[in-house]
Design an enzyme around this catalytic site. Sequence first.
Site, PDB file in Angstrom:
ATOM      1  N   HIS A  23      -3.536  11.915 -10.024  1.00 20.96           N
ATOM      2  CA  HIS A  23      -4.816  12.545 -10.382  1.00 20.96           C
ATOM      3  C   HIS A  23      -6.027  11.758  -9.887  1.00 20.96           C
ATOM      4  CE1 HIS A  23      -5.661  10.578 -14.607  1.00 20.96           C
ATOM      5  NE2 HIS A  23      -5.243   9.694 -13.735  1.00 20.96           N
ATOM      6  N   ASP A  32       0.860  -1.188   0.000  1.00 20.23           N
ATOM      7  CA  ASP A  32       0.000   0.000   0.000  1.00 20.23           C
ATOM      8  C   ASP A  32       0.890   1.230   0.000  1.00 20.23           C
ATOM      9  OD1 ASP A  32      -1.744   2.074   0.492  1.00 20.23           O
ATOM     10  OD2 ASP A  32      -2.820   1.062   2.114  1.00 20.23           O
ATOM     11  N   MET A  33       0.865   2.004  -1.089  1.00 19.81           N
ATOM     12  CA  MET A  33       1.729   3.167  -1.185  1.00 19.81           C
ATOM     13  C   MET A  33       1.395   4.230  -0.156  1.00 19.81           C
ATOM     14  SD  MET A  33       0.391   4.693  -4.825  1.00 19.81           S
ATOM     15  CE  MET A  33      -1.367   4.820  -5.183  1.00 19.81           C
TER      16      MET A  33
END
Length: 363
Positions: free
Chosen positions: A269, A251-252
Amino acid sequence: MAAQVQPFVVPTDAELLQAQADLWRHSLDYLKSMSLKCVVELGIPTAIHRLGGSASLPTLISELSLPSAKQPFLGRIMRLLAATGAFTTVNSTEVMYGLTPLSYLLVDGISADNHMNHAPFLFTCTSKYYVDLAMGLANWLKKEEKTPPFDHFHGATLFEESMKSIDPEFHETTMQALLVHDNFGVDIGLRDFREVFEPIKSLTDCCYHGDGYMAKAIAKAFPHIKVTHLDLPQEISKIPADGVVNYVGGDMFKSIPPAQVVTLKLVLHHWSDEACVKILSNCRTAIPPRDKGGKVLISDILLDPASGELFQTYLLMDVCMMLMKEGRQRTEDDFRKLFAKAGFSDYKVLKKWGARGVFEVYP
C-alpha cells in the site's frame, strides 16, 4: 445511449435541517483527532492506567499537575472523546473516565506482549506537516504535478533522509509510527495463522524501513523455519546479529533472497501499481513452483464496501496514502489484477483480519 440524468429533487425542510447538522459534524470532525492528540500529550491515557483503569477529572488534574481552573475545559474535551469511543464513562457518584481498547493503545510504558504505544502514529497524522498537506490539497490538484503532495509541499520524502535533514524530531516520530503501524498484530497473526506457517521450511520477510520484528517473531514461534529478513542496508545495519535470522541489506525492487515463501506485510500500500508489479515479480522469481510449496503471503489493507463502519476507515487511509506516498489502498479486484500482471497463476484470501486481508498468492 447515454444514461438519463435524474433531476435533482429539492430536499425537504427536515432534510435540510439534518444536512446542516451533518455539515457541522463534517466541518468539525478534525477536532476529534486534535482532542485525542491533546489528551495524549497531557498523558491522560497513561495516568488512567496508572490509577487502576479509571479516574475522575479532579484526580487527573491533580495527578498531572494541571491548573485546577482548567478542569471544566478538560471535562468538555473528555466528554467529546468518551462520546466517540476513545474513553468510557464509569458510573459513580462523580464522572469517572476509563480506558477503552482504543485509548489502551495510547498508554505508554506497558510491557505486555500484546501492547505497542500508538502515540507516534497519532502524532504523525495530526502534525503540522500532515495538516498543511490537507489544507493545500485543492492547490495540488490544480497543478500538473506528479510527485506526492508531501514531497511537493515540503521538499522532502516521508521516512527518508531528506525529511530528517529538515526536522529530525518529526522524522524520528514518523519512523516510530511506521514501526508501530507495521509491527502491531504480528504476534496475534502468528497465532491465528499457525497452520499456514507450520509447513514452511524457509521464508524471506521483505520490509520497508523496518526493524526485523516480524522475522524475529516468526523465527521464535517456528524454530524450524529458516528465516531471512530483507530491508534497506541502512536499516539492516541497525539490527544486531542474533545468529537466528539471516539479515540481508538490499532492495526488493532489484532482487529478493530465494525462499519457499516470501512475506509482504503492509508493504504494497506504500507503492504505485507499477511498483507493486515489480515487487511481486521479484517475489515470484524468488520462490519455487506451487507444487514445491512456493507462495507469497501478503497482509495488507483490503478495501471492502461491505465492511460497514470500517469502510470509512479504509477510505481515510487511502487518502492518507495519496497525500504522503505514491501508494493506495486496494480492493480484492485491484489485488487480483496486480497478481496477474506479475505473472502469478492464482491466489486465495485466507482471511479478512481486522482492517486487513491476508492473501496466499501462487506462482
